[in-house]
Design a protein around this motif. Structure first.
Motif, short mmCIF file in Angstrom:
data_model
loop_
_atom_site.label_atom_id
_atom_site.label_comp_id
_atom_site.label_asym_id
_atom_site.label_seq_id
_atom_site.Cartn_x
_atom_site.Cartn_y
_atom_site.Cartn_z
N ILE A 126 0.84 -1.20 0.00
CA ILE A 126 0.00 0.00 0.00
C ILE A 126 0.87 1.25 0.00
O ILE A 126 0.61 2.21 -0.74
CB ILE A 126 -0.94 -0.01 1.22
CG1 ILE A 126 -1.95 -1.15 1.10
CG2 ILE A 126 -1.65 1.34 1.38
CD1 ILE A 126 -2.81 -1.34 2.32
N GLU A 158 0.91 3.94 -3.11
CA GLU A 158 0.59 5.35 -2.88
C GLU A 158 1.69 6.26 -3.42
O GLU A 158 1.41 7.30 -4.02
CB GLU A 158 0.36 5.60 -1.39
CG GLU A 158 0.00 7.02 -1.03
CD GLU A 158 -1.26 7.53 -1.68
OE1 GLU A 158 -1.47 8.76 -1.65
OE2 GLU A 158 -2.06 6.74 -2.22
N ILE A 187 -4.52 6.78 -3.95
CA ILE A 187 -5.72 7.42 -3.42
C ILE A 187 -6.31 8.41 -4.41
O ILE A 187 -7.52 8.40 -4.69
CB ILE A 187 -5.43 8.12 -2.07
CG1 ILE A 187 -4.92 7.10 -1.03
CG2 ILE A 187 -6.67 8.83 -1.56
CD1 ILE A 187 -5.92 6.06 -0.63
N ASN A 244 -0.47 10.62 0.04
CA ASN A 244 -1.18 10.76 1.31
C ASN A 244 -0.45 10.04 2.44
O ASN A 244 -1.02 9.24 3.17
CB ASN A 244 -2.61 10.24 1.15
CG ASN A 244 -3.41 11.09 0.18
OD1 ASN A 244 -3.97 12.11 0.56
ND2 ASN A 244 -3.44 10.67 -1.07
N LEU A 245 0.84 10.35 2.53
CA LEU A 245 1.69 9.75 3.55
C LEU A 245 2.56 10.82 4.20
O LEU A 245 2.84 11.86 3.59
CB LEU A 245 2.61 8.68 2.94
CG LEU A 245 1.95 7.45 2.31
CD1 LEU A 245 3.00 6.61 1.59
CD2 LEU A 245 1.23 6.62 3.36
N PRO A 268 0.49 6.83 7.59
CA PRO A 268 -0.68 7.12 6.75
C PRO A 268 -1.39 8.39 7.19
O PRO A 268 -1.43 8.73 8.38
CB PRO A 268 -1.59 5.90 6.98
CG PRO A 268 -0.70 4.83 7.54
CD PRO A 268 0.35 5.56 8.32
N VAL A 274 -5.37 7.01 3.97
CA VAL A 274 -4.64 5.73 3.86
C VAL A 274 -4.87 4.89 5.11
O VAL A 274 -4.83 3.65 5.06
CB VAL A 274 -3.14 5.97 3.62
CG1 VAL A 274 -2.37 4.65 3.60
CG2 VAL A 274 -2.93 6.71 2.30
N ARG A 275 -5.13 5.54 6.24
CA ARG A 275 -5.34 4.81 7.49
C ARG A 275 -6.40 3.72 7.40
O ARG A 275 -6.20 2.61 7.93
CB ARG A 275 -5.67 5.79 8.62
CG ARG A 275 -5.71 5.17 10.01
CD ARG A 275 -7.12 4.82 10.44
NE ARG A 275 -7.95 5.99 10.52
CZ ARG A 275 -9.27 5.95 10.52
NH1 ARG A 275 -9.90 4.81 10.42
NH2 ARG A 275 -9.97 7.06 10.59
N LEU A 333 -7.10 1.78 4.94
CA LEU A 333 -6.48 0.63 4.28
C LEU A 333 -5.56 -0.11 5.24
O LEU A 333 -5.50 -1.35 5.24
CB LEU A 333 -5.70 1.08 3.05
CG LEU A 333 -6.46 1.88 1.98
CD1 LEU A 333 -5.51 2.36 0.91
CD2 LEU A 333 -7.58 1.03 1.38
N TYR A 334 -4.84 0.65 6.04
CA TYR A 334 -3.93 0.08 7.04
C TYR A 334 -4.72 -0.77 8.03
O TYR A 334 -4.40 -1.96 8.26
CB TYR A 334 -3.22 1.25 7.73
CG TYR A 334 -2.18 0.89 8.78
CD1 TYR A 334 -1.52 -0.33 8.80
CD2 TYR A 334 -1.84 1.85 9.74
CE1 TYR A 334 -0.55 -0.61 9.76
CE2 TYR A 334 -0.87 1.57 10.70
CZ TYR A 334 -0.23 0.35 10.71
OH TYR A 334 0.72 0.07 11.66
#
Length: 550
Positions: free
Chosen positions: A260, A264, A270, A296-297, A342, A346-347, A349-350
């Motif tokens: 992921i 990204e 995303i 988005n990190l 994240p 993204v969180r 997905l984590y």
């Protein structure tokens, strides 16, 4: 770290008074503070079926379980990392039974997420976790062949310290001051001493509350970081109900999302996968809660958390402190995934990679950004969870109820604006508003007769008559307000008391659950506060839960 004894040890009895309440419900549309989009999903999630996997109801639980079974494969790793995170706890703590249950293929999770607000922060944090616990219990009773474990994902990597460093008790703001930067969960706990001292001053006449505060203070002093203290804090309050606290600032956890992180950075996962959905939601005027960035990190180190950018064929942090070529960045992700954090998009997905999760519990804003992500989940072969709108609550203290009863109003009347409440009070107390209404009706009839008569003469006379009638109506409207203002002054003392009640029930002109802390109730009522919250929750709470204190 030494093992810390729980606050409510079996051999200790606290004499905090119980949270005795009567439960009632109100339609959330009576409140002015809820957003239209929030109310729509809360009341009618079927309107959004295109952007979610399934409706968050009991009829779709088994289907969601089967979907999750198709692509979840991290049970052993999950158990190992949670056992490691709880390594400072006694081996006999029942939480380890909960953790071990996650190894079984018939165990699934119900999950909520939030920043580690200081001592729990506003009431909605407490409601959200209580809701998550109750849903797991309801599902266990409904589907006994499965086990359901409640999870609190603590946003310890968040660097917005100003959002989590304060809370309000008895309308007094209490703030944690720190000069540290970066992930809040990594902050030292030294600065919490003043927070506990302030609480002790506020609860100085309540020895049982003071004992609880002292226990929290000892926990904080024994923990090196805020996230470690927060694990104990959450466990002391909710651990007896089987809640597992998860710290995402974990190298072993992030090693499971390298694909992921790379997608990204390399493919703008995303941005590309949310583009169509955002266009569709925008067309129906649905608010876009979180606008995707190209990447988005964040890059995460001690005292440091900054956004990643791609500029001039290089990956850089927003302050240009760190730079990588594409090859270098991929190596960094492979060797140190824990350095990548994240953001809010993204969180999800984590967390869904890590947990056998079937339902996410969140507020209106959280539901809003989750709505953007279904296609992202599909592209990564992850199961999109059911989205359950958390409960909302409203606590009416006994002393305020007494004041309301003396005012001839009902507690539900206070959901209105101040102007509407004042109008209702005057209409219920004074004969003048109804008398003025009668005069207005009589005058309207007279003026209508003049309009009819003028219409029998000619168009010019009729037009000038209508203009004169409009002028008279405007003048009488001003006269009415002048008379009512004078009448209102006669009831000024009573109206000021009513306004004060409104301010107490809606602090800072907002929802109580967003402005008032939960810790003040916990310190007053102990575990009975949590028990009553959980007990009041049903699976489909379409209404605001009103807690009327006895």
């Amino acid at each position: 770290m030494q093992t810390i004894a729980p606050i409510f040890a079996k051999n200790r009895k606290f004499l905090v008074k119980p949270f005795n309440v009567k439960i009632e419900h109100l339609n959330p549309t009576q409140f002015q503070e809820f957003r239209k989009s929030d109310l729509e999903y809360w009341q009618s999630p079927e309107l959004f079926i295109k952007w979610i996997n399934n409706l968050p109801d009991l009829d779709h639980i088994l289907e969601q379980i089967q979907l999750k079974k198709t692509n979840f494969k991290n049970r052993s790793q999950l158990v190992d990392m949670l056992q490691q995170q709880y390594s400072g706890f006694s081996d006999t703590d029942p939480i380890f039974t909960q953790i071990k249950s996650l190894a079984a293929n018939n165990t699934f999770t119900i999950l909520c997420a939030h920043q580690p607000c200081l001592l729990g922060g506003p009431l909605f944090w407490w409601y959200k976790i209580a809701n998550t616990i109750k849903l797991a219990s309801i599902l266990k009773n409904k589907f006994p062949e499965y086990t359901f474990v409640p999870i609190y994902y603590s946003g310890n990597e968040d660097h917005d310290f100003e959002e989590v460093n304060h809370f309000s008790v008895f309308q007094q703001n209490i703030q944690w001051v720190s000069e540290e930067t970066g992930a809040v969960g990594r902050f030292k706990t030294d600065g919490l001493k003043s927070v506990f001292e302030t609480l002790k001053n506020l609860f100085g006449n309540d020895p049982e509350s003071l004992q609880i505060i002292n226990q929290f203070a000892l926990q904080a002093a024994d923990c090196k970081t805020y996230k470690d203290f927060y694990r104990h804090f959450v466990h002391q309050i909710f651990g007896a109900h089987g809640l597992i606290y998860f710290d995402p600032d974990d190298a072993s956890a992030k090693s499971l999302i390298k694909d992921i992180l790379k997608a990204e950075c390399l493919d703008q996962l995303i941005v590309k996968q949310t583009e169509q959905t955002i266009q569709e939601l925008t067309k129906i005027n649905y608010p876009i809660q979180a606008t995707p960035r190209p990447i988005n990190l964040f890059y995460l180190k001690d005292q440091y958390r900054e956004r990643l950018l791609f500029e001039h064929d290089l990956y850089v942090t927003v302050d240009s402190k760190y730079k990588w070529t594409q090859e270098e960045l991929m190596k960094e992700i492979d060797h140190h995934p824990e350095y990548f954090s994240p953001n809010v998009l993204v969180r999800p997905l984590y967390q869904e990679t890590l947990f056998p999760n079937i339902m996410f519990v969140g507020g209106g804003a959280e539901i809003s950004y989750w709505m953007e992500l279904k296609q992202v989940f599909n592209s990564m072969n992850l199961t999109y969870p059911l989205l359950h709108r958390r409960i909302s609550g409203w606590i009416i203290p006994a002393n305020i109820q007494s004041k309301i009863n003396k005012s001839i109003l009902k507690y539900s009347d206070f959901t209105q604006s101040v102007i509407a409440i004042e109008k209702q009070y005057l209409e219920s107390t004074s004969t003048l508003p109804s008398a003025i209404k009668n005069v207005e009706n009589d005058l309207h009839k007279v003026l209508q007769q003049y309009a009819i008569l003028s219409n029998t003469i000619n168009d010019s006379t009729h037009a000038s008559t209508l203009a004169e009638i409009a002028r008279i109506e405007k003048q009488t409207e001003g006269l009415k307000h002048k008379i009512l203002k004078a009448e209102k002054q006669k009831f000024d003392e009573q109206l000021q008391k009513i306004i004060k009640i409104k301010e107490q029930l809606f602090p800072n002109s907002g929802l109580q659950e967003r402005n008032q802390s939960g810790i003040q109730y916990y310190l007053q009522y102990g575990k009975s506060f949590i028990d009553e919250l959980i007990d009041a929750i049903e699976f489909n709470n379409k209404e605001v839960i009103v807690f009327l204190e006895d």
